[in-house]
Design an enzyme around this catalytic site. Structure first.
Site: not given
Ligand SMILES: NC(=O)c1ccc[n+]([C@@H]2O[C@H](COP(=O)([O-])OP(=O)(O)OC[C@H]3O[C@@H](n4cnc5c(N)ncnc54)[C@H](OP(=O)(O)O)[C@@H]3O)[C@@H](O)[C@H]2O)c1
Length: 248
Positions: A143, A156
């Protein structure tokens, strides 16, 4: 260059929605045999049926990537059905963002189990087959959060940084086996990911951002296809893409 995609056997985790589903559709349309893993079997079974009806090759296998034996079963099903595995896209993931002081420790555990251990289980399942074949391609989904850290996204981000770290180590280790490795780091792409945030205020913010700037999931599918369709001697190791309007 579709010939580098057509005929390939491609396992995709998290194929029941969002990025994984879009990749499955795109790659099947370009002639790959896609093997779909996710927990929502109704979704992957109807997707496999739809792709097969359209003349493609697709197989659905119920898979919780937090369970090593289930990831093994997914990969083994691909090899048993199609005789080989050319690509695994370790895509399954969740993003329940929250500040650390909210102590959502169960969600931290879940992100570590799915976003990191799920990727490792995919590698563990696919690697022996690819070593034996002396060919293969492991695509791991990180990401923008695997490159940058923002308050409220620490865990995350940590899982997505971990995906990049282990992918780079893998890249170096699998050279003798002619195996390619790719990290794909998307920015804000429209999917069901905002639904995984459990705090109403955080969820509302994420949803607004996705509505404002999210780009369609076929952006991810094309990035996956770009990495796969290169000639065998070309190893695309990292792709980072964002919506043009995304600031961070
Ligand atoms: N969308 C974005 O903006 C964005 C940006 C950067 C990175 N990513 C990454 O892209 C990946 C795909 O996310 P998405 O955006 O497509 O979100 P999504 O629409 O929520 O899809 C997530 C997928 O992961 C699967 N999944 C979740 N937990 C699982 C588990 N334990 N076992 C197997 N599958 C599981 C879900 O399937 P089931 O629930 O059916 O199991 C679903 O198919 C994730 O790794 C995410 O971190 C997304």
């Amino acid at each position: 260059m579709s010939e580098h995609i057509a005929g390939k056997v491609i396992v995709i985790t998290g194929a029941s929605s969002g990025l994984g589903e879009a990749a499955a559709r795109h790659l099947a349309a370009r002639g790959a045999a896609v093997v779909l893993g996710a927990r929502r079997t109704d979704r992957i079974e109807s997707l496999a049926a739809e792709l097969s009806k359209a003349g493609g090759k697709a197989l659905a296998v119920e898979t919780d990537v937090a369970r090593r034996e289930q990831v093994q079963r997914l990969v083994d099903a691909a090899v048993e059905t199609y005789d080989r595995i050319d690509v695994i896209v370790n895509n399954a993931g969740l993003m329940p963002l929250s500040p650390l002081d909210r102590l959502k420790v169960d969600e931290w555990d879940r992100m570590i189990d799915v976003n990191i251990k799920g990727v490792l289980y995919g590698i563990a399942a696919a690697l022996p087959h690819m070593q034996r074949q002396r060919s293969g391609h492991i695509i791991n989904v990180s990401s923008v959060a695997g490159h940058k850290v923002r308050a409220g996204g620490s865990v995350y981000s940590a899982t997505k940084h971990a995906v990049r770290a282990l992918s780079e180590g893998l890249r170096q280790e699998v050279k003798p086996y002619n195996i390619r490795t790719t990290i794909i780091s998307p920015g804000v792409v429209t999917s069901e990911l905002p639904n995984t945030a459990s705090d109403p205020d955080v969820a509302a913010n994420i949803r607004k951002m996705y509505e404002d700037i999210g780009i369609p999931a076929d952006s991810f599918a094309r990035a996956v296809a770009f990495a796969i369709e290169q000639p065998d001697e070309v190893d695309v190791n990292e792709i980072l893409f964002r919506p043009t309007r995304q600031e961070f």
